[in-house]
Each structure stands twice: as structure tokens, then as C-alpha cells.
Design a protein around this motif. Structure first.
Motif, short mmCIF file in Angstrom:
data_model
loop_
_atom_site.label_atom_id
_atom_site.label_comp_id
_atom_site.label_asym_id
_atom_site.label_seq_id
_atom_site.Cartn_x
_atom_site.Cartn_y
_atom_site.Cartn_z
N UNK A 186 0.98 -1.33 0.43
CA UNK A 186 -0.33 0.24 -0.13
C UNK A 186 0.51 1.07 0.03
N UNK A 187 0.57 2.49 -0.64
CA UNK A 187 1.07 3.37 -0.83
C UNK A 187 0.35 4.92 0.64
N UNK A 188 0.61 5.30 0.78
CA UNK A 188 -0.30 6.50 1.67
C UNK A 188 -0.76 7.30 -0.03
N UNK A 189 -1.74 7.45 0.75
CA UNK A 189 -2.55 8.97 -0.10
C UNK A 189 -2.15 10.58 -0.45
N UNK A 190 -2.13 11.66 -1.27
CA UNK A 190 -2.36 12.64 -0.96
C UNK A 190 -3.49 13.06 0.41
N UNK A 191 -3.08 14.09 1.01
CA UNK A 191 -4.37 15.00 2.03
C UNK A 191 -4.84 15.54 0.89
N UNK A 192 -6.63 16.29 1.45
CA UNK A 192 -7.50 16.41 0.61
C UNK A 192 -6.91 18.16 -0.08
N UNK A 193 -7.01 18.78 -0.27
CA UNK A 193 -7.17 20.01 0.01
C UNK A 193 -7.99 20.47 0.03
N UNK A 194 -8.11 21.75 1.87
CA UNK A 194 -9.42 22.66 1.92
C UNK A 194 -9.24 23.60 1.27
N UNK A 195 -10.40 23.94 0.51
CA UNK A 195 -11.02 25.50 0.64
C UNK A 195 -11.99 25.53 1.28
N UNK A 196 -11.91 27.12 1.97
CA UNK A 196 -13.38 27.84 2.62
C UNK A 196 -13.08 29.21 2.09
N UNK A 197 -14.55 29.37 1.97
CA UNK A 197 -14.45 31.31 1.92
C UNK A 197 -13.97 32.09 3.23
N UNK A 198 -13.42 32.90 2.83
CA UNK A 198 -12.82 33.73 3.85
C UNK A 198 -13.56 35.34 3.93
N UNK A 199 -13.48 35.84 2.88
CA UNK A 199 -13.76 37.07 3.01
C UNK A 199 -14.98 37.64 1.75
N UNK A 200 -14.88 38.36 2.03
CA UNK A 200 -16.10 39.50 0.93
C UNK A 200 -15.40 40.58 0.99
N UNK A 201 -15.00 41.33 -0.20
CA UNK A 201 -14.37 42.92 -0.28
C UNK A 201 -15.20 43.61 -1.37
N UNK A 202 -15.01 44.79 -1.57
CA UNK A 202 -15.64 45.86 -1.91
C UNK A 202 -14.52 46.03 -3.65
N UNK A 203 -14.01 46.18 -4.17
CA UNK A 203 -13.15 46.28 -5.60
C UNK A 203 -13.86 47.84 -5.78
N UNK A 204 -14.49 47.80 -5.88
CA UNK A 204 -15.51 48.72 -7.03
C UNK A 204 -16.16 49.32 -6.69
N UNK A 205 -17.29 50.63 -6.78
CA UNK A 205 -18.56 50.74 -7.06
C UNK A 205 -18.96 51.95 -8.05
#
Length: 204
Positions: free
Chosen positions: A78-97
Motif C-alpha cells: 500500500x502507498x499513502x494517499x495525499x491529503x485533500x486540500x481544504x477550501x473555505x470562503x474567508x471574506x468579501x470585499x468591494x473593489x469598486x462601486x
């Protein structure tokens, strides 16, 4: 070379090997296997399994005075599988109005649990704000992430004021928005499914 019962690599040893008389001669050969070629790799990675089964099978042809003699050799482990990358929503910012549109930057945090770096990848996604579909893209780049660290991917979002006036008004006054991002993160040719949800204020 077989992984999970399916052949994923094959080859030979160029030039053959020399065996010493009345002695043990080690034989070493390299096998390059891409995880994306392992059958069902996405299911394996997301199932919580740590390892994958493999079998190496070879035939050693020995030249003898009476002709060539083929000897079968097999090894399973057996060979070890790589870990699954974790994704998360962190923030929302206004670039332009603007009068016709508001441009936002959605911050997506990518965490790499592996000791090696994640290669360059891309996001394919559909994004909704407070239940309204506002964006879709197929080529947002994910830069390499060093082992054991995290990085932020900026996802640009354009909200049309005419088509999504209520959402635009909520953004303008800094109200919290229900953010949902669904799609795939394609890393090293492996499409990892994404289904991220968070309630975030649009900060200026």
C-alpha cells in the motif's frame, strides 16, 4: 504497475541488468505514477482513506546456456494517499462601486495538509449571493501552495446593478450576504468537488 486492480504504468529496464554468479544482485527501477491515473482517485481522496493498494508485476528474462528463462516477480503493498486540500470562503470585499455594476473580490482560503507543494491549478465555479446566481467562470488560477501552509485565491465578482438591484443595495450598505460557491478545483489534473457556503459582509 497496478493501482486498485488497474494497470496505470508499464515499462522495461533499458540495457538489462548484470547478475553476479553465486551472489544476490539487487534490482532497482523507477516507476512514475500520476495519481490522476489511479481509477476512482477523486472518490478515494474524498472517502477518508489514507492508502491505496498497488501491485508490481515483472518478468525477468535470464539468458542461460540453454536459452532464455523467464522468471515472474510480483510484489503488493500500500502507498499513502495525499491529503485533500481544504477550501473555505474567508471574506468579501468591494473593489469598486459604479452606477451600473459593483465589483467584489471573494477570498477563498486554500490549505495544503501535505508536506509537498500543491501545483498550479484552476477553479471552475458558479457563484450565488443571497440565492441569486451572479457569476460563473472556468479559469480562475490557483497558485502553488507550499506544503503545510495556506494561500488565498481572489475570485472577482461583478454584480450588475440593473439585474440584481437588491443584492447591489445590500453590498453598498455593507449588509451580510449568503455566499455559495459550487464547482471544481482542478489540481494536477484531479477535479476536486467544491460546495462552499458562508455568510459574509461586503467590506470596503
Amino acid at each position: 504497475f497496478e493501482a486498485e486492480g488497474k494497470r496505470v504504468a508499464s515499462g522495461d529496464v533499458p540495457g538489462g541488468v548484470q547478475l553476479r554468479a553465486n551472489a544476490i544482485s539487487p534490482l532497482t527501477f523507477a516507476v512514475h505514477v500520476r495519481f490522476q491515473d489511479v481509477p476512482g482517485i477523486v472518490s478515494l481522496l474524498t472517502s477518508g482513506r489514507d492508502e491505496v493498494r498497488y501491485t508490481v508485476a515483472a518478468t525477468v528474462g535470464l539468458r542461460t546456456p540453454v536459452g532464455e528463462l523467464d522468471l515472474p516477480v510480483t510484489h503488493s503493498d500500500r502507498v499513502r494517499l495525499p491529503g485533500v486540500p481544504q477550501f473555505a470562503l474567508e471574506g468579501l470585499s468591494v473593489r469598486s462601486l459604479g452606477l451600473d455594476a459593483i465589483v467584489l473580490d471573494l477570498r477563498v482560503r486554500v490549505r495544503n495538509p501535505n508536506p509537498f507543494a500543491l501545483p498550479t491549478g484552476r477553479l471552475e465555479y458558479a457563484l450565488s449571493l443571497s440565492g441569486a446566481d451572479v457569476a460563473r467562470a472556468e479559469s480562475v488560477a490557483v497558485t502553488p501552495v507550499a506544503g503545510g501552509t495556506s494561500a488565498v485565491v481572489l475570485v472577482p465578482v461583478r454584480v450588475d446593478v440593473g439585474a440584481a438591484g437588491r443584492i447591489a443595495a445590500d453590498v453598498a450598505r455593507g449588509a451580510e450576504l449568503r455566499v455559495a460557491l459550487k464547482g471544481d478545483a482542478n489540481l494536477a489534473g484531479i477535479p476536486l468537488p467544491l460546495d462552499l457556503n458562508a455568510t459574509l459582509p461586503a467590506r470596503r
